[in-house]
Design a protein around this motif. Structure first.
Motif: not given
Length: 54
Positions: A6-8, A12-16, A35-42
């Motif tokens: 949920e935090n990720l 991500k939404q805030k970064l977009v 965003l790439e790092q968050i997508n990788t983590a997700l």
């Protein structure tokens, strides 16, 4: 594990939203990298084997 995802997603939404308003190429590059790092983590957290209990 739910709160991590949920935090990720929230981050991500805030970064977009920031990406849409980013004034410079450097800012957009920095945001896209995050965003790439968050997508990788997700992706990692969403793997079937990542929810195994020890």
């Amino acid at each position: 594990m739910g709160t991590v995802i949920e935090n990720l997603l929230l981050r991500k939404q805030k970064l977009v939203e920031q990406l849409e308003k980013a004034p410079s190429v450097e800012d957009r590059d920095r945001i896209e990298h995050q965003l790439e790092q968050i997508n990788t983590a997700l992706d990692f957290l969403d793997r079937p084997g990542s929810k195994e209990e020890r």
